[in-house]
Design a protein around this motif. Structure first.
Motif, short mmCIF file in Angstrom:
data_model
loop_
_atom_site.label_atom_id
_atom_site.label_comp_id
_atom_site.label_asym_id
_atom_site.label_seq_id
_atom_site.Cartn_x
_atom_site.Cartn_y
_atom_site.Cartn_z
N ASN A 11 5.30 5.10 4.96
CA ASN A 11 5.12 3.91 4.53
C ASN A 11 6.05 2.93 5.44
OD1 ASN A 11 5.22 5.56 2.35
ND2 ASN A 11 5.36 3.77 0.85
N GLU A 32 2.51 0.45 1.36
CA GLU A 32 3.38 0.78 -0.02
C GLU A 32 2.82 2.23 -0.36
OE1 GLU A 32 2.19 -1.40 -3.70
OE2 GLU A 32 0.75 -2.18 -2.44
N LYS A 61 4.56 5.44 -6.52
CA LYS A 61 3.46 4.36 -6.88
C LYS A 61 2.08 5.16 -6.39
CE LYS A 61 6.07 0.58 -4.79
NZ LYS A 61 5.99 -0.67 -3.79
#
Length: 152
Positions: free
Chosen positions: A4, A10, A57
């Protein structure tokens, strides 16, 4: 986390949905997502791919630049590589990691696909690499779902 930071995005991993029959299946090149299939291209269920131990995520996006025929060709190409070894190496060397695995299959059938490769200078990562952010930043994708949703 390192991916990242180096890639400026992200997300640290990427795969492609290859089936939605019965359950969603994703093909991806990984180091250790499946303890029985280390350092190789594997097929995971969506639940396995986004398990909290692996993904804080995640998102699902549709590439609008691929026709249905190209998508079928790309899937066949990706599936033919199941079990191929994971190789984290710069662009100028033999490589097969999550982003290059998808990129190499896509450009075979959609040669106009362009994404940004980035220079990385980090211990064990020195050279030009392709990060998941290159796909996430592509102008011709549609976001279907993101977790956690933005602005949370």
């Amino acid at each position: 986390m390192i991916i990242n930071q180096l890639g400026g995005g992200e997300f640290s991993h990427i795969g492609m949905v290859i089936s939605v029959e019965d359950e969603i299946k994703i093909i991806h090149a990984t180091t250790d997502d499946d303890g029985n299939n280390i350092n190789q291209v594997i097929i995971s269920t969506l639940a396995e791919f986004i398990t909290p131990e692996l993904a804080q995520k995640y998102a699902i996006a549709r590439p609008n630049f691929i026709s249905d025929t190209q998508f079928e060709q790309i899937i066949a190409e990706l599936v033919s590589k199941q079990g191929a070894p994971f190789i984290l190496a710069p662009r100028d060397k033999e490589h097969l990691y999550c982003t290059t695995f998808l990129y190499d299959a896509i450009i075979k059938f959609q040669p106009n696909f362009k994404v940004e490769w980035k220079y990385a200078n980090f211990p064990l990562l020195n050279g030009v690499y392709l990060f998941p952010s290159a796909f996430a930043n592509h102008e011709n994708i549609s976001w279907i779902y993101r977790y956690p949703e933005e602005n949370q």
